[in-house]
Enzyme design. Structure first.
Site, PDB file in Angstrom:
ATOM      1  N   HIS A 122      -7.705   0.647   2.499  1.00  0.00           N
ATOM      2  CA  HIS A 122      -8.201   0.460   3.549  1.00  0.00           C
ATOM      3  C   HIS A 122      -9.390   1.263   3.423  1.00  0.00           C
ATOM      4  CE1 HIS A 122      -4.003   0.133   6.060  1.00  0.00           C
ATOM      5  NE2 HIS A 122      -4.234  -0.708   5.100  1.00  0.00           N
TER       6      HIS A 122
ATOM      7  N   LEU B   8       3.978   1.909   3.009  1.00  0.00           N
ATOM      8  CA  LEU B   8       2.765   0.964   2.993  1.00  0.00           C
ATOM      9  C   LEU B   8       1.239   1.237   2.044  1.00  0.00           C
ATOM     10  CD1 LEU B   8       3.356  -1.449   6.406  1.00  0.00           C
ATOM     11  CD2 LEU B   8       4.164  -1.506   4.341  1.00  0.00           C
ATOM     12  N   PHE B   9       0.995   2.556   2.020  1.00  0.00           N
ATOM     13  CA  PHE B   9       0.293   2.716   1.061  1.00  0.00           C
ATOM     14  C   PHE B   9      -1.330   2.962   1.465  1.00  0.00           C
ATOM     15  CE2 PHE B   9       4.050   1.688  -1.648  1.00  0.00           C
ATOM     16  CZ  PHE B   9       4.585   2.900  -1.455  1.00  0.00           C
ATOM     17  N   CYS B  10      -1.522   2.688   3.062  1.00  0.00           N
ATOM     18  CA  CYS B  10      -2.645   2.075   3.444  1.00  0.00           C
ATOM     19  C   CYS B  10      -3.808   1.057   1.991  1.00  0.00           C
ATOM     20  CB  CYS B  10      -3.527   3.733   2.626  1.00  0.00           C
ATOM     21  SG  CYS B  10      -3.190   5.216   3.798  1.00  0.00           S
ATOM     22  N   ALA B  11      -2.494   0.290   2.621  1.00  0.00           N
ATOM     23  CA  ALA B  11      -2.681  -1.087   2.038  1.00  0.00           C
ATOM     24  C   ALA B  11      -2.146  -1.929   2.636  1.00  0.00           C
ATOM     25  CB  ALA B  11      -2.836  -1.571   0.772  1.00  0.00           C
TER      26      ALA B  11
END
Ligand code: PLP
Length: 484
Positions: free
Chosen positions: A157, A402-405
């Protein structure tokens, strides 16, 4: 850089024995953990390697920090350099005193260290920021009028979101490096060839660890008159980055992922857009001259070098730490570090190859080159539950989510529909999709034992299930009875 060069150029170096020593050897000794590691290939000493954490099932174990893609532990050498400098701390660019001059020289020599680390071109600027996110937002604020930005949907992100919405073209996730190049080629061929354009791409995915074809993407960008910025947040800690060789226009990375968690980051590259942009922050340090206009307003002449975007008192400790990490990695030999990390990832993959319940997430295929970052789901498990059990029962810190993706992880999980569920409730049934994933990530300080423990833990959890019960509290999965 040694303390001699860190000392103010106009004065003598500090005479005390505690003077900052950027070149001192790491003071920590290699722990027993590492004795079994390949000769000459030991992990770099990091802080926290002896920290023990309680297990919910009883006893304590040394903490296995396997979430290094989020933040990596400080290198011992970085800590030593920070501690050696701390008594000499002073203001930067604004003091006549000895320590102010020393601190200013240290700050500016860190810029040169980072430029060397990144193999920058003559004339490139190194701007110190807070992080990769900050660096990319700074670049977004410096885009020339009408600049079109091209970014793959697979980005973190921090690389997906800073750009003005109406000026962004989001490219579909490719399923191979070659398709990434072709997708970009098509998109750039379709654009207005007269306007400025920027491509933003990651060097290594924070989800799959896979390496992106940066040099090829840069060539395509330049062939179409576009610029390119490399998000090296995950690449720089694991792999040498050469701005010159990759031919990228800018590179961004964070100190806290590069074993220097003291709040600094970098944007380095072409000076032109940065020199003419409005200062990222307006204030002291960014301005060369300020006066009153005849109409009563304020008149300002901004700096045209990196200082233009570094208003306010700079984070000299963070920058010193970051430079120390750059030196340490370089001196340790990146080839050795890469070889060791590759051996550890291979070990994880090979030793779990006969556990069919574990599905690795990958965009480019199982054999794609990658850094030490792996994400996976376990059939029959909610990922938060799995990560909680790794922590509570084995002392292993990984990340779930979701690992900022979000777009990338959702795609890799097979779409938005899936099983979420409470972590203590029966988990995703076989064949049901998980809504989030588990990520395990290594670094230059990861001992073999952490990887061995992780492999054993995954095998045992899959085979025997969790030994404890868990529940969801405030969205987090936690053991039913807190560890003592
Ligand atoms: N880009 C990538 C690929 C990342 O993995 C991250 C952080 O995880 C970022 C950018 C943002 O880094 P920071 O949080 O240090 O700004």
């Amino acid at each position: 850089m040694s303390v001699a060069t860190a000392a103010p150029s106009t004065t003598a170096a500090p005479s005390t024995a505690a003077a900052p020593s950027a070149t001192a050897a790491p003071s920590a000794t290699v722990t027993a953990d590492t004795a079994a590691d390949l000769a000459g290939c030991a992990p770099l000493p990091v802080l926290g390697r002896d920290v023990t954490v309680p297990l919910v099932t009883g006893g304590e174990v040394t903490y296995a920090a396997l979430d290094q893609a989020a933040s990596a532990p400080a290198l011992q050498r970085v800590w030593d350099d920070v501690a050696a400098y701390a008594p000499y701390y002073g203001s930067v660019h604004r003091g006549a005193g000895y320590l102010s001059q020393l601190s200013t020289d240290l700050f500016e020599s860190a810029r040169r260290t980072v430029a060397d680390f990144l193999d920058c071109r003559t004339g490139d600027q190194v701007v110190f920021t807070r992080s990769t996110t900050d660096s990319l937002n700074l670049l977004a604020s410096a885009l020339p009028e009408g600049c079109r930005v091209f970014v793959f949907e697979t980005e973190h992100h921090a690389a997906l979101l800073p750009w003005p919405r109406r000026d962004v073209t989001v490219l579909d996730a490719p399923d191979s490096p070659r398709q990434a190049v072709e997708t970009l080629e098509r998109a750039l061929a379709d654009r207005d060839p007269h306007g400025p354009a920027l491509v933003c791409v990651t060097g290594a995915s924070n989800v799959t660890g896979e390496l992106w074809p940066v040099r090829e993407l840069a060539a395509v960008a330049h062939a179409h008159g576009a610029r390119i910025v490399l998000d090296a947040a995950q690449l720089a800690p694991h792999h040498p980055v050469s701005v010159r060789d990759l031919d990228v226009d800018w590179v961004a990375f964070s100190g806290h992922k590069l074993y220097a968690p003291f709040g600094s980051g970098v944007l380095a590259g072409r000076a032109d857009w940065l020199r003419t942009a409005e200062p990222y922050l307006a204030g002291g340090g960014a301005s060369r001259r300020v006066g009153r206009r005849a109409d009563g307003g304020v008149d300002v002449e901004w700096h045209t070098d990196a200082a233009r975007h570094e208003a306010g008192s700079p984070n000299v400790i963070g920058v010193h730490a970051l430079a120390s990490a750059c030196r340490t990695l370089t001196e340790a030999g990146f080839d050795t570090l890469v070889a060791r990390e590759q051996r550890l990832i291979r070990r994880v993959r090979e030793e779990l190859a006969d556990v069919p319940e574990v599905r690795w997430l990958s965009l480019f295929g199982d054999d794609a080159p990658r850094v030490g970052v792996l994400s996976f789901v376990v059939e029959g498990w909610n990922s938060s539950h799995f990560a909680a059990a790794l922590s509570a029962e084995y002392g292993i810190g990984v990340r779930d989510g979701l690992f900022c993706a979000h777009p990338l992880v959702r795609r890799l999980l097979g779409g938005a529909a899936g099983h979420r569920g409470e972590c203590g409730a029966p988990d995703a049934a076989p064949g049901e999709r998980s809504l989030n994933a588990v990520r395990v990530s290594l670094g230059a300080g990861t001992p073999d034992e952490h990887v061995e423990r992780f492999v054993r833990a995954v095998r045992e959890l899959v085979r025997d299930g969790a030994r404890w019960t868990y529940r969801t509290v405030d969205g987090r999965c936690v053991p039913d009875t807190p560890a003592a």
